[in-house]
Scaffold this active site. Sequence first.
Site: not given
Length: 611
Positions: A2, A50-51, A78-79, A102, A261, A289
Amino acid sequence: MCGITGWVSFDRDLTRELETLDAMTRTMACRGPDAAGTWVERHAALGHRRLAVIDLPGGKQPMSVRTPDGEVSLVYSGEAYNFVELRDELVKRGERFTTSSDTEVVLRGYLRWGAAVAEHLNGMYAFAIWDARVRKLVMIRDRLGIKPLYYYRTHDGVLFGSEPKAILANPLAKRSVDADGLREVLAYSFTPGHAVWSDMHQVEPGTVVTVDADGLRERTYWRLETRPHTDDLDTTVGRVRELLDDTVRRQLVADVPRCVLLSGGIDSGTLTALAAKHLGDERVRTFAVDFMGQAENFKPDELRDTPDAPYILDVAEHVGSEHADIVLDPQTLADPEVRRAALVARDLPIGLGDMDFSLYLLFKEIRQRSTVALSGESADEIFGGYKHMHIPQIQQARAFPWIAVSVGPFDKDATGVNPELLAGLRLEEYRLDQYDSAVAQVERLDTDDDFEHRMRIMIHLHLTRFMRSLLDRKDRLSMAVGLEVRVPFCDHRLVDYVYNAPWSLKTYDGHEKSLLRGAVKDMLPDSVAWRPKSPYPSTQDPYYARELQRQAIRLLTDPDNDVFQLIDQDWLNAAATLEPAAIGRVTRLGLERTLDLAMWLDIYRPELKLP
């Protein structure tokens, strides 16, 4: 993941400042495209974007709990990867939960432990809590500095935000950059807590900042500590594998699509292999990439001996990933609108050019298919993976290693900058002061000989300065498109353990990153396990360099442009008219810096306080 922001004022009524709070919160929309929320009382105002990643319907913010003594409200980014265990512990202690997020674990953890909740968390986070019971703001940042958090003191309180742009949206914040700010942009010393913008600061990693009517105070709850390493080689290798396995398992938890990635090196290969193991029947997704024509026309240069593509394919086939290459063309890389997007994301004219732009475009494309990505960032800093770490002259240099090295993405001479400005900034003196200050923080064991202490300094500098700059880059460019990037190598348990392993263990097989290779080589193809370090790729297409020149020529048609307060116009004219084949790495970096500075000045309109 977020974006957070807020304002605490002990002299004014913030319920009358909703328009300003909304403006601050809107600047974080890219970090949180899924929802927006604000909360305000007389002396505190909080904003959140928020995401949604965990508990999609239940993790709305700002989140508040009413207590008999007053309301406690949280904005959190965060997480917390151990939130399930913490929730179970808090339930046993009498806490009651209304969501599965969380976020609520962090809030109720604060109710139980106060600011010491940080010491219970494993994760990446930056959050702020307004505790109305004692009229106090508490700001906390994760141990390694994965998630950003800035603040700006006012005469009666503080402004804060995930990014400077949130703070700068408040009229109380001055858009000015002084000589020290310019030094930070040009010197690449990455001073802890420095935000470049005058009077703005970063909450340092592993730090709690509290603000009340009596002022602002800081407390460090975690730092790198030097201690004896008593494990033998086999035990050390086994412990590294155990920590990596546990960390990747934890960081795969999400209620949204995930991916890895993949770059073709041992770092990303390790995460891909471990993710494939833990996902079981669910096929791991990987993204890489590449640049149009690069694989066919690659030429070894100062930084890169081999192209990434063959090694990426080796890993993808080895673990059976669902792989996609994001192939970028030079026209898109050179588009000024892409430069603008990257500058707005980072708030600063960093000058890394196509390495920033390609990362931004990669993240933008991945976001169409995944919301969470695991990245191999920081393994080089932790395990000793950079080539320059193994060069005796650089090991002994009284200089930041990434500046002492003669090649790399940083231009230590600030090519193209106005000579009079450079003389006034005294960059070498500034770098040396910063270097000596950083080295003074490194503890030495009685058992460390001079070489071991020098290598401890080398790792410490990378972990506390260089790595933080790369984490900030990855956070800003990913969150600019609403992608959450997790960095398993930054688990503080792993960092703390490997930091104290002696250099002889870090290089026991005669190569860089020995401990990592020993821990995971059984999971990787040999080609990748033994591949030397190759930095993040850069385009070799001559079109890109020519386009930099064309944009510089257009800039020269406006001799009154503010950028010429900073850039030597004669140098730019010479660089813009060189034969493209004569444009070397340093000249190209100077062109990138010039174009970045010009666009940054146009976007942010800062007041420059030149020496």
